[in-house]
Scaffold this motif. Sequence first.
Motif, mmCIF file in Angstrom:
data_model
loop_
_atom_site.group_PDB
_atom_site.id
_atom_site.type_symbol
_atom_site.label_atom_id
_atom_site.label_comp_id
_atom_site.label_asym_id
_atom_site.label_seq_id
_atom_site.Cartn_x
_atom_site.Cartn_y
_atom_site.Cartn_z
ATOM 1 N N ILE A 147 35.382 69.258 23.240
ATOM 2 C CA ILE A 147 36.762 68.542 23.225
ATOM 3 C C ILE A 147 36.249 67.146 24.105
ATOM 4 O O ILE A 147 36.612 65.976 23.821
ATOM 5 C CB ILE A 147 37.790 69.240 23.399
ATOM 6 N N LYS A 150 33.976 64.596 22.413
ATOM 7 C CA LYS A 150 34.692 64.153 21.448
ATOM 8 C C LYS A 150 35.564 63.176 21.639
ATOM 9 O O LYS A 150 35.790 61.471 21.497
ATOM 10 C CB LYS A 150 35.407 64.955 20.531
ATOM 11 N N TYR A 151 36.733 63.432 22.730
ATOM 12 C CA TYR A 151 37.389 62.669 23.188
ATOM 13 C C TYR A 151 37.834 61.400 24.518
ATOM 14 O O TYR A 151 37.921 60.998 24.819
ATOM 15 C CB TYR A 151 38.699 63.246 22.751
ATOM 16 N N VAL A 155 41.248 66.691 30.012
ATOM 17 C CA VAL A 155 41.361 68.273 28.362
ATOM 18 C C VAL A 155 42.425 69.040 29.306
ATOM 19 O O VAL A 155 41.670 69.385 30.448
ATOM 20 C CB VAL A 155 40.092 68.089 28.155
ATOM 21 N N SER A 180 43.705 68.284 12.951
ATOM 22 C CA SER A 180 43.364 69.494 13.782
ATOM 23 C C SER A 180 45.141 70.361 14.122
ATOM 24 O O SER A 180 45.997 69.601 13.644
ATOM 25 C CB SER A 180 43.012 69.580 14.749
ATOM 26 N N ILE A 183 44.699 70.309 18.455
ATOM 27 C CA ILE A 183 44.229 69.523 19.143
ATOM 28 C C ILE A 183 45.098 68.234 19.379
ATOM 29 O O ILE A 183 45.420 67.932 18.580
ATOM 30 C CB ILE A 183 43.096 68.494 18.886
ATOM 31 N N TYR A 247 43.995 71.663 23.948
ATOM 32 C CA TYR A 247 43.590 72.501 23.302
ATOM 33 C C TYR A 247 44.505 73.336 23.603
ATOM 34 O O TYR A 247 43.873 74.105 24.417
ATOM 35 C CB TYR A 247 42.186 72.036 23.912
#
Length: 273
Positions: A147, A150-151, A155, A180, A183, A247
């Motif tokens: 995660i 990607k971001y 997180v 999603s 997420i 998440y």
Amino acid sequence: MIKKCLFPAAGYGTRFLPATKATPKEMLPVLTKPLIQYGVEEALEAGIDQMAIVTGRGKRAIEDHFDISYELENQIKGTSKESLLKEIRNVIDNCTFSYTRQREMKGLGHAILTGETLIGNEPFAVLLADDLCYNGEDGVLSQMIEIYKKYQCSVVAIEEVPKEQTNKYGVIAGKLVDGSDNIYRVSDMIEKPDPKDAPSNMAIIGRYILTPDIFDILRETKPGRGGEIQITDALLQQAKEGRVIGYKFNGKRFDCGSVDGFVKATNYFYNNL
């Protein structure tokens, strides 16, 4: 990308007294393995090999556990018991460990800030050993690192809890992103809200990926609930800028900071592993 994992391990573990009077709560065993070893193995599985541990007085057993015991190994060498040390030797051989002490118990945010000298200016993971997580495939930290890739922001691991239990957790509000169902872009978070004030029933559990600017934010964070420096208050500053992802992870989580959760974890691992 994430090379270091911080373990806040300075707490007293008062819910397990008298067992934790002289034994760190992180060293309490689920079956034959202490809680903190489960956490280190989860981090190692995620590709992290530098473990930074924030300890306190009476926590020397943690350092001793992640070290070679020549006397013990010599005593059992060549016997059937030698294989029992295989897992911990694998951890010792594949990780480096560094330690610093939190002199006063001022909250999780303060514990993380205390670990700054061990982390430096880079993104890092945080793992609370008394939240024992299990997934037969990818561990929670492995999932969270994907995660993060990607971001490229902080997180937090979240799970749904009964509404009446929100006063035990940091609780988030947010919107699902990218189609999603697990997420969230976090917009708000509150530390241990009364159920009537909770923005949702999605609670933060003991897994984080944090960007290094969190240290500067923590330095400016005033003590909050309970007179402690709360990591949720610092993360809220990032969330206001759209820089926190929540998440909802795949796997089971056991609250081994409570006797009830500890017993559930022991029974589950005994019956399933």
